[in-house]
Write a protein that holds these residues in place. Structure first.
Motif, PDB file in Angstrom:
ATOM      1  N   ASP A  36       0.834  -1.201   0.000  1.00 33.46           N
ATOM      2  CA  ASP A  36       0.000   0.000   0.000  1.00 33.46           C
ATOM      3  C   ASP A  36       0.869   1.252   0.000  1.00 33.46           C
ATOM      4  N   PRO A  37       1.588   1.503  -1.098  1.00 31.89           N
ATOM      5  CA  PRO A  37       2.453   2.691  -1.146  1.00 31.89           C
ATOM      6  C   PRO A  37       1.680   3.996  -1.241  1.00 31.89           C
ATOM      7  N   TYR A  38       0.368   3.921  -1.558  1.00 31.06           N
ATOM      8  CA  TYR A  38      -0.445   5.134  -1.695  1.00 31.06           C
ATOM      9  C   TYR A  38      -1.369   5.319  -0.495  1.00 31.06           C
ATOM     10  N   GLU A  39      -0.951   4.839   0.665  1.00 32.10           N
ATOM     11  CA  GLU A  39      -1.848   4.823   1.821  1.00 32.10           C
ATOM     12  C   GLU A  39      -2.367   6.208   2.180  1.00 32.10           C
ATOM     13  N   GLU A  40      -1.528   7.210   2.123  1.00 25.75           N
ATOM     14  CA  GLU A  40      -1.977   8.557   2.512  1.00 25.75           C
ATOM     15  C   GLU A  40      -3.134   9.018   1.629  1.00 25.75           C
ATOM     16  N   GLN A  41      -2.975   8.868   0.313  1.00 20.70           N
ATOM     17  CA  GLN A  41      -4.046   9.258  -0.602  1.00 20.70           C
ATOM     18  C   GLN A  41      -5.260   8.353  -0.450  1.00 20.70           C
ATOM     19  N   ASN A  42      -5.006   7.058  -0.261  1.00 19.90           N
ATOM     20  CA  ASN A  42      -6.103   6.103  -0.095  1.00 19.90           C
ATOM     21  C   ASN A  42      -6.958   6.434   1.122  1.00 19.90           C
ATOM     22  N   ARG A  43      -6.311   6.844   2.196  1.00 17.01           N
ATOM     23  CA  ARG A  43      -7.073   7.177   3.410  1.00 17.01           C
ATOM     24  C   ARG A  43      -7.953   8.412   3.189  1.00 17.01           C
ATOM     25  N   GLN A  44      -7.485   9.355   2.404  1.00 17.99           N
ATOM     26  CA  GLN A  44      -8.304  10.526   2.102  1.00 17.99           C
ATOM     27  C   GLN A  44      -9.543  10.119   1.296  1.00 17.99           C
ATOM     28  N   VAL A  45      -9.352   9.227   0.324  1.00 16.50           N
ATOM     29  CA  VAL A  45     -10.481   8.733  -0.459  1.00 16.50           C
ATOM     30  C   VAL A  45     -11.420   7.927   0.429  1.00 16.50           C
ATOM     31  N   HIS A  46     -10.849   7.177   1.347  1.00 17.92           N
ATOM     32  CA  HIS A  46     -11.653   6.370   2.268  1.00 17.92           C
ATOM     33  C   HIS A  46     -12.591   7.250   3.093  1.00 17.92           C
ATOM     34  N   GLU A 149      -7.862   2.624  -3.043  1.00 17.42           N
ATOM     35  CA  GLU A 149      -9.259   2.876  -2.714  1.00 17.42           C
ATOM     36  C   GLU A 149      -9.747   3.937  -3.680  1.00 17.42           C
ATOM     37  N   LEU A 150     -10.776   3.576  -4.452  1.00 14.88           N
ATOM     38  CA  LEU A 150     -11.279   4.435  -5.509  1.00 14.88           C
ATOM     39  C   LEU A 150     -12.500   5.211  -5.042  1.00 14.88           C
ATOM     40  N   PRO A 151     -12.649   6.457  -5.469  1.00 20.81           N
ATOM     41  CA  PRO A 151     -13.855   7.212  -5.114  1.00 20.81           C
ATOM     42  C   PRO A 151     -15.115   6.476  -5.569  1.00 20.81           C
ATOM     43  N   ASP A 213      -9.706   1.090  13.195  1.00 25.69           N
ATOM     44  CA  ASP A 213      -9.120   1.669  11.985  1.00 25.69           C
ATOM     45  C   ASP A 213      -9.897   1.084  10.810  1.00 25.69           C
ATOM     46  N   SER A 214     -10.959   1.782  10.396  1.00 27.03           N
ATOM     47  CA  SER A 214     -11.845   1.234   9.372  1.00 27.03           C
ATOM     48  C   SER A 214     -11.139   1.067   8.029  1.00 27.03           C
ATOM     49  N   TYR A 215     -10.162   1.931   7.756  1.00 26.97           N
ATOM     50  CA  TYR A 215      -9.426   1.815   6.495  1.00 26.97           C
ATOM     51  C   TYR A 215      -8.640   0.509   6.456  1.00 26.97           C
ATOM     52  N   ALA A 216      -7.882   0.238   7.500  1.00 26.80           N
ATOM     53  CA  ALA A 216      -7.075  -0.984   7.548  1.00 26.80           C
ATOM     54  C   ALA A 216      -7.954  -2.226   7.551  1.00 26.80           C
ATOM     55  N   GLN A 217      -9.093  -2.156   8.263  1.00 23.57           N
ATOM     56  CA  GLN A 217     -10.000  -3.297   8.310  1.00 23.57           C
ATOM     57  C   GLN A 217     -10.598  -3.575   6.932  1.00 23.57           C
ATOM     58  N   GLN A 218     -11.050  -2.536   6.261  1.00 22.55           N
ATOM     59  CA  GLN A 218     -11.628  -2.709   4.931  1.00 22.55           C
ATOM     60  C   GLN A 218     -10.590  -3.238   3.957  1.00 22.55           C
ATOM     61  N   ARG A 219      -9.390  -2.712   4.026  1.00 19.39           N
ATOM     62  CA  ARG A 219      -8.304  -3.162   3.144  1.00 19.39           C
ATOM     63  C   ARG A 219      -8.028  -4.639   3.323  1.00 19.39           C
ATOM     64  N   LEU A 220      -7.954  -5.087   4.579  1.00 23.42           N
ATOM     65  CA  LEU A 220      -7.681  -6.487   4.866  1.00 23.42           C
ATOM     66  C   LEU A 220      -8.805  -7.383   4.355  1.00 23.42           C
ATOM     67  N   ILE A 221     -10.043  -6.977   4.615  1.00 28.14           N
ATOM     68  CA  ILE A 221     -11.198  -7.770   4.188  1.00 28.14           C
ATOM     69  C   ILE A 221     -11.235  -7.889   2.667  1.00 28.14           C
TER      70      ILE A 221
END
Length: 249
Positions: A36-46, A149-151, A213-221
């Motif tokens: 997840d090299p784009y985690e910062e941007q992904n979290r904003q989209v999340h 994580e896509l809009p 951490d809903s972002y990490a949970q969703q990513r894992l699922i």
């Protein structure tokens, strides 16, 4: 003539998309299971996606209820117009049985199911063989790539996202379906996502609101489920409340 011209115009974009996929989907470093090299941007989209979900369905999802008869009609129609693309991907994967089953589903439901709003094929034992170009790429050996994580669309990977793009370019629906199926395909796909969001709102809300951490949970699922679908993770590790919402092509 116009249909053939449209196909010819799309071919260069298909090839460009394919080569972009091959170069963009870089393998994860050794020992890294969540790339997840784009985690910062992904979290904003999340956070944006969470706000959209809450706006549509409210906390707990109790504010929105779609009548089952309308929901079933929307889902049936949207599923049916995806069959030609799934049949094509089955052929590209060398899975001729799945390709034939999906093609037969499309013919039966389009002909006898009033354009696909009724699912008679399932009653005849023709079960949907779900697939997409992301799976085709996986079978061809293209790496998963980074997590995204896509809009609106939600969890994905570079490979899965590229597969969505190519699917839209090579979808044979225009050539084999009726005009109204092509005309309403995008609207039906969006409507299906709204229906699925309504049906699964309580489960999704529990992940988005109750996780530390809903972002990490969703990513894992998502990653567990997607890898299980592709046969790269044990069944007991794949439990995905988002399967119906995010598992479809």
């Amino acid at each position: 003539m116009l249909t053939k011209l449209g196909l010819n115009l799309r071919y260069p974009f298909v090839f460009l998309g394919f080569f972009s996929v091959v170069t963009a989907c870089t393998p994860a470093p050794d020992g890294v299971t969540v790339f997840d090299p784009y985690e910062e941007q992904n979290r904003q989209v999340h956070e944006f996606n969470k706000s959209v979900f809450n706006s549509f369905f409210g906390s707990g999802g109790s504010d929105t209820e779609i009548p089952p008869e309308i929901a079933d009609t929307v889902v049936n129609f949207a599923d049916n117009i995806s069959m030609p693309g799934m049949a094509l991907n089955g052929l590209l994967q060398g899975n001729f049985e799945a390709a034939l089953t999906n093609a037969a589903r499309f013919v039966v439901n389009t002909t006898f199911g009033i354009g696909g709003i009724a699912d008679l094929a399932t009653e005849l034992g023709l079960e949907e063989q779900e697939t997409d170009f992301g799976e085709t790429l996986a079978i061809w050996g293209v790496p998963e790539g980074a997590y995204l994580e896509l809009p609106i669309l939600g969890p994905s990977t570079e490979r899965a996202f590229a597969g969505r793009i190519v699917d839209s370019l090579i979808d044979p629906l225009d050539e084999v379906g009726f005009a109204f199926q092509s005309d309403y395909s995008l609207a039906a796909t969006i409507a299906k996502r709204i229906v699925r969001g309504s049906q699964l709102s309580g489960t999704i809300d529990s992940v988005l609101s109750e996780s530390a951490d809903s972002y990490a949970q969703q990513r894992l699922i998502y990653l567990q489920n997607r890898r299980f679908e592709l046969g790269t993770t044990p069944e007991e590790e794949a439990v995905d409340p988002y399967d119906e919402l995010f598992g479809d092509p």
